[in-house]
Structure formats: C-alpha cells, structure tokens
Motif scaffolding. Structure first.
Motif, PDB file in Angstrom:
ATOM      1  N   UNK A   1      69.963  10.611 -79.617  1.00 49.55           N
ATOM      2  CA  UNK A   1      70.393  11.535 -78.576  1.00 49.55           C
ATOM      3  C   UNK A   1      69.324  12.605 -78.465  1.00 49.55           C
ATOM      4  N   UNK A   2      69.026  12.948 -77.243  1.00 51.16           N
ATOM      5  CA  UNK A   2      68.033  13.986 -76.980  1.00 51.16           C
ATOM      6  C   UNK A   2      68.744  15.321 -76.960  1.00 51.16           C
ATOM      7  N   UNK A   3      68.258  16.295 -77.652  1.00 52.40           N
ATOM      8  CA  UNK A   3      68.842  17.615 -77.718  1.00 52.40           C
ATOM      9  C   UNK A   3      67.953  18.578 -76.957  1.00 52.40           C
ATOM     10  N   UNK A   4      68.551  19.307 -75.983  1.00 55.25           N
ATOM     11  CA  UNK A   4      67.803  20.286 -75.191  1.00 55.25           C
ATOM     12  C   UNK A   4      67.925  21.639 -75.870  1.00 55.25           C
ATOM     13  N   UNK A   5      66.803  22.184 -76.225  1.00 53.67           N
ATOM     14  CA  UNK A   5      66.797  23.514 -76.811  1.00 53.67           C
ATOM     15  C   UNK A   5      66.998  24.572 -75.744  1.00 53.67           C
ATOM     16  N   UNK A   6      66.574  24.301 -74.573  1.00 51.41           N
ATOM     17  CA  UNK A   6      66.787  25.213 -73.454  1.00 51.41           C
ATOM     18  C   UNK A   6      67.843  24.615 -72.536  1.00 51.41           C
ATOM     19  N   UNK A   7      68.795  25.455 -72.157  1.00 56.47           N
ATOM     20  CA  UNK A   7      69.834  24.955 -71.257  1.00 56.47           C
ATOM     21  C   UNK A   7      69.579  25.495 -69.861  1.00 56.47           C
ATOM     22  N   UNK A   8      69.945  24.720 -68.885  1.00 60.50           N
ATOM     23  CA  UNK A   8      69.719  25.068 -67.490  1.00 60.50           C
ATOM     24  C   UNK A   8      71.052  25.335 -66.830  1.00 60.50           C
ATOM     25  N   UNK A  74      79.549  15.612 -77.097  1.00 65.12           N
ATOM     26  CA  UNK A  74      79.449  15.676 -78.547  1.00 65.12           C
ATOM     27  C   UNK A  74      79.720  14.297 -79.139  1.00 65.12           C
ATOM     28  N   UNK A  75      79.330  14.147 -80.438  1.00 66.14           N
ATOM     29  CA  UNK A  75      79.446  12.866 -81.132  1.00 66.14           C
ATOM     30  C   UNK A  75      80.357  13.019 -82.335  1.00 66.14           C
ATOM     31  N   UNK A  76      81.146  11.972 -82.598  1.00 69.10           N
ATOM     32  CA  UNK A  76      82.015  11.980 -83.753  1.00 69.10           C
ATOM     33  C   UNK A  76      81.189  11.861 -85.036  1.00 69.10           C
ATOM     34  N   UNK A  77      81.806  12.200 -86.152  1.00 66.02           N
ATOM     35  CA  UNK A  77      81.134  12.125 -87.446  1.00 66.02           C
ATOM     36  C   UNK A  77      81.220  10.695 -87.987  1.00 66.02           C
ATOM     37  N   UNK A  78      80.283   9.849 -87.523  1.00 71.14           N
ATOM     38  CA  UNK A  78      80.327   8.430 -87.898  1.00 71.14           C
ATOM     39  C   UNK A  78      79.510   8.149 -89.157  1.00 71.14           C
ATOM     40  N   UNK A  79      78.636   9.060 -89.535  1.00 76.10           N
ATOM     41  CA  UNK A  79      77.806   8.840 -90.724  1.00 76.10           C
ATOM     42  C   UNK A  79      77.382  10.182 -91.281  1.00 76.10           C
ATOM     43  N   UNK A  80      76.864  10.121 -92.513  1.00 77.56           N
ATOM     44  CA  UNK A  80      76.400  11.347 -93.146  1.00 77.56           C
ATOM     45  C   UNK A  80      75.216  11.927 -92.399  1.00 77.56           C
ATOM     46  N   UNK A  85      73.151  16.434 -89.113  1.00 80.81           N
ATOM     47  CA  UNK A  85      72.293  16.751 -87.959  1.00 80.81           C
ATOM     48  C   UNK A  85      73.149  16.844 -86.698  1.00 80.81           C
ATOM     49  N   UNK A  86      74.071  17.769 -86.712  1.00 77.14           N
ATOM     50  CA  UNK A  86      74.976  17.915 -85.558  1.00 77.14           C
ATOM     51  C   UNK A  86      74.219  18.308 -84.301  1.00 77.14           C
ATOM     52  N   UNK A  90      74.303  16.528 -79.764  1.00 79.00           N
ATOM     53  CA  UNK A  90      75.078  17.387 -78.849  1.00 79.00           C
ATOM     54  C   UNK A  90      74.196  17.799 -77.693  1.00 79.00           C
ATOM     55  N   UNK A  91      74.768  17.695 -76.479  1.00 75.99           N
ATOM     56  CA  UNK A  91      74.050  18.097 -75.271  1.00 75.99           C
ATOM     57  C   UNK A  91      75.035  18.854 -74.381  1.00 75.99           C
ATOM     58  N   UNK A  92      74.566  19.961 -73.707  1.00 80.10           N
ATOM     59  CA  UNK A  92      75.489  20.775 -72.921  1.00 80.10           C
ATOM     60  C   UNK A  92      74.893  21.304 -71.646  1.00 80.10           C
TER      61      UNK A  92
END
Length: 875
Positions: A1-8, A74-80, A85-86, A90-92
């Motif tokens: 999953x790509x995580x955007x540090x800057x939100x638009x 958001x993603x469920x907690x499927x693995x350690x 690395x939450x 997550x993307x918003x």
C-alpha cells in the motif's frame, strides 16, 4: 500500500455523493478483503463498499454536514508486519465541504449629489442568494460598463462602490454583480439604464412659507433648485400638517408642475400653525426622491369663528332649596383666531316664550398668542347662578375674536321635577387603553348626547350624535385615576337626567393602606375597629375588599369584609390580652397594608365589677339577716329545720310512767357514772332562787321532786339513753283497753299527777288522794320495770337525780280551772329558753332483739319518732 505523507484537501458540494477507491500496491501482505473505510473515526457500513478486484476497494459516502473530516482507508491486523507498520497500510482524504454560490438579487445603484454636481462614485447593493460556509467563501465582483470603459471591484460584502472617473450624464450604464467560489460562479441580472436614473439630488434649498392677511385659509411656499437643470431636470412634492400633528397632507404630483419653485397651499384652517416640507427627484418616470427639506413653519391669518362654542354646565345641590349652576364652555372648534371674550345671556324660559330678551354680559378671556393651537380646547368658567328647583332658564353664548363673533350656542336648564328621562343600561369598559361606553337610548328622540368625565376638580366632555349608542372617550385620560363618567341626553338643547358610572383607565395597587383605630374602649371579649376610606386619589383602583388581621402572641387571625365596610367588631377575644391589628385594602392589582394599632382587652367587662360587689354585699346582708333571725327567733321554721336535721326527735321514755308506784316512794339517788351523762345542766332552784316563792311552794317542793323523779324513772326505757327531753303534753285517760291489745300493739304510758299541794299559792286539797295514773297509747312494748315493779328503785338509781326545776300543775277531774293562767305563761317562757342536750348511752343497756332498737323499743316505733327526738337545757 502506498502511504501519502502529504494529504490533499478536496472541496465537496454539500448535498452530493462522494466516491473514493483504495488500491493496494507493492505489497502481498494484504488483499482488498482486508480493507475497510472510516469517516471521522466511524467505520463506514459494508453496504457502501464496492470490491473492484483483489487489490482495489471503493466506497460511496453522502456529503450532508458542513464540517470538515477525514475519509480513511485502513487495513486489518492480518500479520505482525502490518501491526508494526500501520502507517504503511493507511491512506486518507481530508474532505472540505461547501455550497455553490447563489445568484445575487435586487441589485440597486445610486449616485448622490456632491455640492453642485453628481458624484462619479456609484454605490450598489444586492442580496445574496443561497448558503455559504466559512471554509468555502463566496466573492462578489461589481461590474460597471459605460461607453468609456469597464469598471469593477471585488468584495465579500453585499455592497460595493465603483468609481467611473467622471459621472457620465445622459449616457447608458450596464451594471451587474458576479458571485464565485471554488465550486462555481454565477451572475446577477444586468441594470441597463440612463445614468441620471441612478442620481439622487439634495433636497430643495431656501424653503419659505408666507402668510397673507387677506387670505386666512392659505399659505405661499417658495424654494430654490438644488442642482442646475443642465445636469438634472427635477419634479417636486409638497406635504404639510398642523403643528404638533403627525398626519401629513400630500399635495398631488399633478398639481406640482415641472421646474416650479413656488406653490400656494389652500383650504387651510385660519389662525393655525402649519409645518411644510418639500422634496425633489429626476423628472423621468423612475428615479430617487431626495430627502425632505427642513421644516418651514407659519401661522395662517385669523378669521371669524365658524363654529359654536361648546357650552356646558355644572350643577351642585346644597342644603338649601336652590341649585348652584356653573356655566362653562370650550372655545369653538373653528375659532379661527384667539378668543378674546364670551358674550352670555341668561333668561327665564317663560320670558323666552313671551319674546322677552335678557341682558347680555361680556366675559373677557385673557390668553396670549403663545397658547397651544385650538385643537387643545380651553375650558372657561362663564358664570355662576343660584337656580330654584321650580325655575328653568335658557342660556345663550357667543365667542368673539379679533375678526368677529361665532354662531350662538344655547342650553336649557329645566325645573328639577321636570327633568327629562336618561339613557338605560350604561356600561363603561376598558379596551386597548381606552374607555368604551355603551348604552340604550331613551324612548323619546334625542338630538345629541354629551359624554362627561370628571376626576376631582377636572372636568371634560365630548358630544355625540343622537343616533349614537356607543363611543370611546377621546380626551386625555390618566392611569390609576378614578373618573366619574356620565352620559346626558339632550332634547333640542334641553338636558335630561344623566346616567353615571365610575371607571379607571388602568388599575393599580393603592398608595396607602387604611388607618385602623378603636371605637371607644375595648371590652373584655370584644373590640370594635373603625377605619376611614382611602382618599380617592390614593386608591388607584376599585377596592374589592378589606382584610382585618389581628394577632396575640404568635397566632394571627384574619377576617375579610366587603369594600363598603368601614367598621367591624372583633369577638371571642381573651381577657386582659394585648392585640396588634391592621387592615389591608385590596384591588384587582394587589393589596396595601395600613399601620398597626395595638390595644389590650379588659380583665372585667362593663358592669361585672359592680355586679360582683353588689352580689357580695347582698350575700353578706342575707347572711347577717339570717343570723339575726336565728338569734332572735329560734323557733322559726328554719331553726326547726336545722334542729330536725341535727337533733332528730325520738320518744322520751322518761315521760312514760308505767307500773304501780307511789309519788312518795322513797328513791335513792345514785351518782351517775361519768360515761352516762355529759353536758347536762341541772337547775335546782327556781328562777327566784327560792326567795320569791311562798311557803306553800317550799312545802310542796319535796313532793315535786319526788314527782319528777318518779316520772323520770317510771318508764324503764331510759336504760337505753340518758336523755332528757322537754315535757310533752300527755293526754290523761281513764279508759283501759284490752290487755292483749295493750301489750301487743298499744302500750299506755302512765302519767302521775300529784295534787297534794296547790300550785303556787293555790289551796291544796287535804283529802288523801290516790295517785292518778294516766296512760297514753303507744306501740312501744313494756319494759322490764313495768313488768316488775321491784326493779323500779334500781332503774331509778341509774337515772339522773337532777332535773330542771319546772312548774307542775294538778290535772284532776273537776279541778281543771285551779291553775293560774300566769303560771302557764311562765311555763311557756321557761320552755322557750331550753336548748338541746347531749345524750350518751347508759352503762347498762338492754341487748336489742330482732325488730327492736338498742333501748328495747321496736325499730318501727323508734323510726317513726326520730324526727321528734330532741332535748332542751335551761338557758
């Protein structure tokens, strides 16, 4: 999953739906099945999800609120690895919401006059349509296009001013407003008009009003143009009203020609101050009126009064037979000038019939020109007369000013007994800050009505048509003031009887409370309270009731009485108690308490002390009289009643002589034992102590003593009582009865009469005589002494040997007249001074048997003789 540090941020229109897609890239840790959406921390329901493929998941959410918020994938907690690395899973999107701009409405623009020219600044205002949020504001741009060029200005307000350099007179202008924001833009309607259409000039200058004496009903108005006609051609409007009034009168626009600078107002009221104003605007059909000019004030010239004075009267009655009448009047409504005098003429009603005229009297009126306008009419007292009840007069009045006289007003005052009927069912009610009147007209036709209201010394009235059945008082009324409202019917100038009611325009709480006090002095159980009515000017409303409070200690009582009560008697009060009392007066708006008054009830009521003293005195006097009566007359009925109650009578056995014994039988006297006799007074000598008696008496003394001793010891009954009783009269009888009858039922007591010596000097009979025994019938049985004569001596020895010396007399056959009456009187006197003796039982008593008393007598016999038991001792 790509995580955007800057939100638009995204700007969304409220009321629409927003769709977003979340895609998984560069990782195999999760799939689309492991994704979910949240909006402001709330999980979006799965019904709004759409699974595109294994790596993509979309959601659709409605935009309803105005607040900004995050939409996160958001993603469920499927693995350690995902847990640690939450942020990578997550993307918003940050959602900003707003409304599209609304179309501006009601655009209007104006260019005002500056000095002698039109200002180049054009100011426009408009109304914003629709809604907007603070995060998505709307910007407005005002655009003005002329033949010269384009002019605009931007603002977020709802008004703006744009400068066009030099005002383009007589050119066409195109004006509009554009509203825009991030969601879009919109334009208002365009205004395409001649430039002068937007011009607003100054009001006319130098406005003047001229009064002309020859024209008392008109005023001339002059003014100047506010701007040169080269720039703007103007039209004018005029309005006027009497001074103090807000009811403006407008001159029609058709009467004010274009370009005029003067105008004449006509049909005005003479001697009236008028206020005049003028304004102007562009002569074209549409344009802006200027402001009104400043007030121009002037008074019209005087003229002769055109209406009658308002003539009225006040009638009061005193103790005499004459009525006191005051004639009063108001200035004419159309006085047309300052009234300087009134001319009044009073004549008898019969003189008018005979065409006789009365004398005319002039009453001057001193008023200045500074007085208010005639709309506020003054009341003038013209004249006072004394009018007999049987007399009627007719009054005529005219008002005079500097120009001439008014029409004549008349009023007829009839005889008191011939007053015409009044109106019926008068009602006065409050409604909307006014007093409304309603009544039923009388049977005969009425020419007009006079409605009068009086408060204290102030009086006012108004006139109504004869067909009126209800009206409203048009005069000035004050709150909390009592008015006496009356309606008078007038029959061709003749006044009828009035119908009156008391009324308040508005009621309030009384200013003061009743002052209570005592009437007279309080009693022991009641007190009368009185109080005065509250003065009329202090009531401020109708008194509904009075409440009386009185308290003693901590307990308070209250009593409510009607409004027409000014006194009350408190009852059932306690004696010698202090009370505090006060009275409260109440209206429909509230109550007012008066001052306290204290009083103390009496310990004794009126006449109680006198009654007690009189009762004590009478009781004391009764006791004294009763005591004296007992002392000086002991044989009265009361003394006998007392004696019978305390010393009941029983038969005296000593008076019974039973058995054969001789008066000369020697007896031995035995000294009585101490417990036998007590309190016996023995009198051994005669009243004269042996000195005044004759020798014969002395010689007969032993015989008498023996006789007394014999009598005293004869019965044998004395064994039961050592009692001496007064000698009873024993009836002598020689008749004997049957022995069986005598012993069974009747026992004859014997009485021995010795006649050996005479009584007090009488010659005794020297013939030897036997003792005569006389028996009396009695139910008492015979005693042992009577059955056995030998026991007589022993029984006699138990008796007392001392007796009161009493006179005796001989009672024999054929010798009844031998006694001296004086001796009988002496015997009676000696018996009157005897008093009861105390008795005690003898030492030797006979034991009673059944049916017998202690002395051996039958109980029935003793009971029958108990009321007669008694004894006497010598005084």
């Amino acid at each position: 999953m790509v995580v955007f540090r800057k939100w638009q941020p995204f700007v969304l229109e409220i009321g629409t739906d927003f769709a977003a897609t979340c895609m998984i890239t560069n990782t195999d840790e999760v799939t689309a099945d492991d994704l979910y959406w949240t909006l402001s921390g709330t999980v979006v329901p799965k019904e709004q999800y759409t699974r595109i493929n294994k790596t993509a998941l979309s959601v659709t959410v409605p935009i309803t609120s105005e607040k900004r918020e995050w939409l996160l994938c958001r993603c469920k907690n499927v693995s350690a690895y995902v847990v640690l690395n939450k942020g990578r899973f997550m993307h918003g999107i940050f959602l900003t919401k707003g409304y599209r701009p609304g179309k501006p409405e009601n655009l209007s623009c104006i260019a005002v006059q500056e000095e002698r020219y039109i200002s180049p600044n054009i100011t426009c205002v408009w109304e914003a349509a629709g809604r907007q949020t603070g995060f998505v504001p709307t910007t407005y741009t005002l655009n003005v296009r002329s033949n010269i060029g384009m002019y605009n200005v931007s603002t977020r307000e709802k008004s703006a001013t744009v400068s066009v350099g030099l005002f383009p007179n007589h050119e066409t202008l195109d004006i509009w407003v554009e509203a825009h924001n991030t969601l879009g833009k919109v334009e208002s309607e365009h205004l395409k008009e001649e430039a002068n259409w937007f011009v607003k000039t100054n009001p006319p200058s130098d406005v003047r009003v001229i009064s002309e004496r020859t024209f008392p009903t008109s005023l001339l108005i002059n003014w100047a143009h506010p701007i040169d006609e080269v720039y703007v051609k103007l039209t004018y409007e005029i309005r006027f009203c009497p001074s103090g009034s807000q009811n403006w009168t407008y001159v029609p626009l058709v009467d004010t020609a274009k370009g005029i600078q003067s105008f004449r107002l006509q049909n005005l009221q003479p001697d009236t101050v008028y206020v005049t104003q003028v304004r102007c605007k562009n002569a074209i059909e549409r344009g802006y009126w200027s402001n009104w000019s400043t007030n121009a004030t002037e008074r019209t010239p005087e003229d002769r009064p055109r209406s009658k004075p308002d003539l009225w009267k006040i009638i009061t009655e005193d103790e005499s037979t004459a009525r006191q009448v005051w004639f009063i009047c108001k200035d004419p409504v159309l006085s047309n000038g300052r009234i300087i005098r009134f001319d009044i003429k009073i004549q008898d009603h019969k003189d008018r019939v005979k065409n006789r005229s009365g004398e005319l009297e002039s009453i001057p009126v001193n008023r200045s020109k500074a007085d208010p306008s005639p709309s506020q009419q003054k009341i003038t007292i013209l004249k006072q007369i004394s009018l007999d009840d049987k007399k009627s007069v007719e009054v005529y009045v005219t008002a005079v000013n500097s120009v001439g006289k008014s029409p004549e007003a008349s009023l007829v005052i009839t005889e008191k007994v011939n007053e015409l009927p009044t109106v019926k069912d008068l009602k006065v009610q409050r409604n909307g800050g006014q007093l409304c009147l309603e009544w039923k007209p009388p049977a005969r036709p009425v020419s007009e009505y006079v409605v009068e209201w009086v408060s204290g010394s102030r009086i006012d009235w108004q006139r109504e048509k004869g067909s009126t059945k209800n009206t409203v008082i048009k005069g000035s009324l004050e709150k909390f003031v009592s008015y006496t409202v009356s309606v008078y019917p007038l029959y061709s100038g003749v006044t009828g009887k009035p119908a009156s009611k008391e009324a308040f325009l508005e009621e309030g709480v009384p200013l003061i409370g009743p002052a209570v006090k005592l009437k007279g002095k309080p009693g022991c159980n009641e007190a009368e309270l009185v109080w005065n009515e509250i003065p009329q000017h202090s009531r401020r409303g109708f008194i509904t009731n009075y409440t009386i409070f009185y308290t003693s200690g901590t307990k308070t009582h209250n009593i409510t009485v009607p409004a027409n009560t000014t006194s009350y008697t408190l009852k059932s009060l306690s004696r010698s108690t202090k009370y505090d009392t006060w009275v409260i007066a109440s209206t429909i708006r509230g109550s007012k308490r008066g001052f306290n008054h204290s009083f103390t009830t009496l310990k004794y009521g009126t006449g109680e002390i006198e009654g007690i003293v009189v009762g004590v005195c009478l009781s004391f006097l009764f006791v004294v009289l009763l005591t004296m009566l007992l002392l000086y007359n002991p044989q009265c009925f009361l003394s006998y009643r007392i004696k019978d109650n305390f010393w009941p009578r029983i038969p005296n056995p000593g008076e019974s002589t039973i058995g054969n014994w001789s008066p000369d039988y020697p007896l031995k006297t035995e000294t009585p034992k101490e417990n036998c006799l007590s309190g016996i007074s023995v009198l051994d000598v005669d009243v004269c102590d042996g000195k005044c008696g004759s020798e014969d008496d002395k010689a007969s003394l032993p015989l008498k003593k023996d006789k007394y001793l014999s009598e005293e010891h004869s019965s044998g009954i004395g064994g039961s009582s050592c009692m001496s009783s007064p000698r009873q009269s024993v009836s002598d009888s020689d008749e004997g009865g049957d022995m069986a009858d005598t012993t069974a039922s009747t026992v004859q007591y014997s009485s021995v009469v010795a006649s050996s010596n005479g009584y007090k000097g009488q010659t005794p009979n020297f013939q030897p005589q036997q003792a005569i025994f006389s028996r009396s019938e009695s139910t008492q049985p015979l005693l042992d002494s009577e059955e056995n004569p030998d026991m007589l001596l022993q029984e006699g020895s138990r008796q007392s040997q001392h007796f009161s010396r009493q006179p005796s007399f001989t009672h024999t056959a054929g010798n009844e007249d031998s006694a001296d009456p004086a001796d009988f009187n002496q015997l009676e006197m000696e018996q009157q001074v005897l008093e009861p003796l105390d008795f005690c039982p003898l030492e030797e008593e006979t034991t009673p048997t059944d049916g017998q008393s202690a002395d051996g007598l039958p109980a029935a016999l003793v009971s029958s003789y108990m009321p007669q038991l008694g004894g006497y001792r010598p005084q």
